[in-house]
Design a protein around this motif. Sequence first.
Motif, PDB file in Angstrom:
ATOM      1  N   SER A   3       0.829  -1.209   0.000  1.00 17.61           N
ATOM      2  CA  SER A   3       0.000   0.000   0.000  1.00 17.61           C
ATOM      3  C   SER A   3       0.861   1.256   0.000  1.00 17.61           C
ATOM      4  O   SER A   3       0.530   2.249  -0.646  1.00 17.61           O
ATOM      5  CB  SER A   3      -0.933   0.003   1.201  1.00 17.61           C
ATOM      6  OG  SER A   3      -1.889  -1.023   1.076  1.00 17.61           O
ATOM      7  N   GLU A   4       1.989   1.198   0.710  1.00 15.88           N
ATOM      8  CA  GLU A   4       2.893   2.358   0.752  1.00 15.88           C
ATOM      9  C   GLU A   4       3.535   2.598  -0.616  1.00 15.88           C
ATOM     10  O   GLU A   4       3.629   3.740  -1.079  1.00 15.88           O
ATOM     11  CB  GLU A   4       3.963   2.150   1.829  1.00 15.88           C
ATOM     12  CG  GLU A   4       4.821   3.375   2.084  1.00 15.88           C
ATOM     13  CD  GLU A   4       4.038   4.620   2.505  1.00 15.88           C
ATOM     14  OE1 GLU A   4       4.469   5.726   2.135  1.00 15.88           O
ATOM     15  OE2 GLU A   4       3.004   4.495   3.190  1.00 15.88           O
ATOM     16  N   LYS A   7       0.930   4.109  -2.885  1.00 17.23           N
ATOM     17  CA  LYS A   7       0.740   5.540  -2.613  1.00 17.23           C
ATOM     18  C   LYS A   7       1.869   6.359  -3.222  1.00 17.23           C
ATOM     19  O   LYS A   7       1.636   7.412  -3.825  1.00 17.23           O
ATOM     20  CB  LYS A   7       0.654   5.780  -1.109  1.00 17.23           C
ATOM     21  CG  LYS A   7       0.388   7.228  -0.741  1.00 17.23           C
ATOM     22  CD  LYS A   7       0.187   7.389   0.761  1.00 17.23           C
ATOM     23  CE  LYS A   7      -0.283   8.776   1.096  1.00 17.23           C
ATOM     24  NZ  LYS A   7       0.753   9.717   1.389  1.00 17.23           N
ATOM     25  N   VAL A  10       1.326   6.557  -6.983  1.00 18.24           N
ATOM     26  CA  VAL A  10       0.240   7.478  -7.323  1.00 18.24           C
ATOM     27  C   VAL A  10       0.726   8.919  -7.166  1.00 18.24           C
ATOM     28  O   VAL A  10       0.449   9.773  -8.015  1.00 18.24           O
ATOM     29  CB  VAL A  10      -1.017   7.193  -6.460  1.00 18.24           C
ATOM     30  CG1 VAL A  10      -2.059   8.300  -6.625  1.00 18.24           C
ATOM     31  CG2 VAL A  10      -1.609   5.836  -6.820  1.00 18.24           C
ATOM     32  N   GLU A  11       1.477   9.197  -6.113  1.00 18.76           N
ATOM     33  CA  GLU A  11       2.033  10.544  -5.920  1.00 18.76           C
ATOM     34  C   GLU A  11       2.979  10.919  -7.069  1.00 18.76           C
ATOM     35  O   GLU A  11       2.979  12.061  -7.528  1.00 18.76           O
ATOM     36  CB  GLU A  11       2.774  10.649  -4.580  1.00 18.76           C
ATOM     37  CG  GLU A  11       1.864  10.648  -3.373  1.00 18.76           C
ATOM     38  CD  GLU A  11       1.114  11.960  -3.144  1.00 18.76           C
ATOM     39  OE1 GLU A  11       1.217  12.894  -3.953  1.00 18.76           O
ATOM     40  OE2 GLU A  11       0.409  12.036  -2.123  1.00 18.76           O
ATOM     41  N   LEU A  30      -4.109  14.259  -3.681  1.00 20.92           N
ATOM     42  CA  LEU A  30      -4.527  12.892  -3.394  1.00 20.92           C
ATOM     43  C   LEU A  30      -5.318  12.906  -2.093  1.00 20.92           C
ATOM     44  O   LEU A  30      -4.834  13.390  -1.076  1.00 20.92           O
ATOM     45  CB  LEU A  30      -3.305  11.982  -3.265  1.00 20.92           C
ATOM     46  CG  LEU A  30      -3.582  10.536  -2.856  1.00 20.92           C
ATOM     47  CD1 LEU A  30      -4.443   9.824  -3.895  1.00 20.92           C
ATOM     48  CD2 LEU A  30      -2.266   9.793  -2.663  1.00 20.92           C
ATOM     49  N   SER A  32      -7.404   9.873  -1.067  1.00 18.08           N
ATOM     50  CA  SER A  32      -7.288   8.530  -0.503  1.00 18.08           C
ATOM     51  C   SER A  32      -7.120   7.486  -1.601  1.00 18.08           C
ATOM     52  O   SER A  32      -7.393   7.751  -2.772  1.00 18.08           O
ATOM     53  CB  SER A  32      -8.534   8.187   0.328  1.00 18.08           C
ATOM     54  OG  SER A  32      -9.678   8.120  -0.503  1.00 18.08           O
ATOM     55  N   ILE A  33      -6.667   6.308  -1.178  1.00 16.73           N
ATOM     56  CA  ILE A  33      -6.619   5.124  -2.039  1.00 16.73           C
ATOM     57  C   ILE A  33      -7.388   4.046  -1.284  1.00 16.73           C
ATOM     58  O   ILE A  33      -7.054   3.731  -0.139  1.00 16.73           O
ATOM     59  CB  ILE A  33      -5.184   4.663  -2.318  1.00 16.73           C
ATOM     60  CG1 ILE A  33      -4.382   5.782  -2.986  1.00 16.73           C
ATOM     61  CG2 ILE A  33      -5.189   3.396  -3.186  1.00 16.73           C
ATOM     62  CD1 ILE A  33      -2.902   5.493  -3.145  1.00 16.73           C
ATOM     63  N   GLU A  34      -8.434   3.509  -1.912  1.00 17.34           N
ATOM     64  CA  GLU A  34      -9.285   2.531  -1.246  1.00 17.34           C
ATOM     65  C   GLU A  34      -9.141   1.165  -1.903  1.00 17.34           C
ATOM     66  O   GLU A  34      -9.229   1.049  -3.130  1.00 17.34           O
ATOM     67  CB  GLU A  34     -10.739   2.998  -1.296  1.00 17.34           C
ATOM     68  CG  GLU A  34     -10.934   4.317  -0.549  1.00 17.34           C
ATOM     69  CD  GLU A  34     -12.294   4.931  -0.781  1.00 17.34           C
ATOM     70  OE1 GLU A  34     -13.197   4.256  -1.284  1.00 17.34           O
ATOM     71  OE2 GLU A  34     -12.434   6.131  -0.459  1.00 17.34           O
ATOM     72  N   ASP A  36      -6.780  -0.567  -2.655  1.00 18.36           N
ATOM     73  CA  ASP A  36      -5.711  -0.608  -3.663  1.00 18.36           C
ATOM     74  C   ASP A  36      -6.250  -0.614  -5.096  1.00 18.36           C
ATOM     75  O   ASP A  36      -5.578  -1.077  -6.018  1.00 18.36           O
ATOM     76  CB  ASP A  36      -4.799  -1.828  -3.438  1.00 18.36           C
ATOM     77  CG  ASP A  36      -3.979  -1.695  -2.165  1.00 18.36           C
ATOM     78  OD1 ASP A  36      -3.917  -0.573  -1.604  1.00 18.36           O
ATOM     79  OD2 ASP A  36      -3.400  -2.703  -1.729  1.00 18.36           O
ATOM     80  N   VAL A  39      -8.810   5.416  -6.508  1.00 13.75           N
ATOM     81  CA  VAL A  39      -8.087   6.611  -6.070  1.00 13.75           C
ATOM     82  C   VAL A  39      -9.066   7.782  -6.039  1.00 13.75           C
ATOM     83  O   VAL A  39      -9.781   8.023  -7.010  1.00 13.75           O
ATOM     84  CB  VAL A  39      -6.910   6.937  -7.020  1.00 13.75           C
ATOM     85  CG1 VAL A  39      -6.259   8.266  -6.658  1.00 13.75           C
ATOM     86  CG2 VAL A  39      -5.881   5.820  -6.999  1.00 13.75           C
TER      87      VAL A  39
END
Length: 79
Positions: A3-4, A7, A10-11, A30, A32-34, A36, A39
């Motif tokens: 998940s990290e 993120k 995505v960033e 950003l 949230s990410i739900e 995985d 977004v």
Amino acid sequence: MTSEELKLNVEKALEEIRPFLESDGGNISLISIEDDKLVRVQLEGACVGCSVNQMTLKSGVEMTIKKYAPQIEQVINVE
């Protein structure tokens, strides 16, 4: 991909697209990410009232995020 890592990817995608949004007086954050897969972002500045922001979101933001994180299925703008 953890998940990290997701993120971070995505960033990275948002950093790639941000200069194009800023050149038109906008920005993106950003939220949230739900699961995985989903977004949530928030378009800011001039992007908020822009008539083509959904096109920007799908063809620009979502496509760029999927390049960095292929498991993402959808990108949604939170108003």
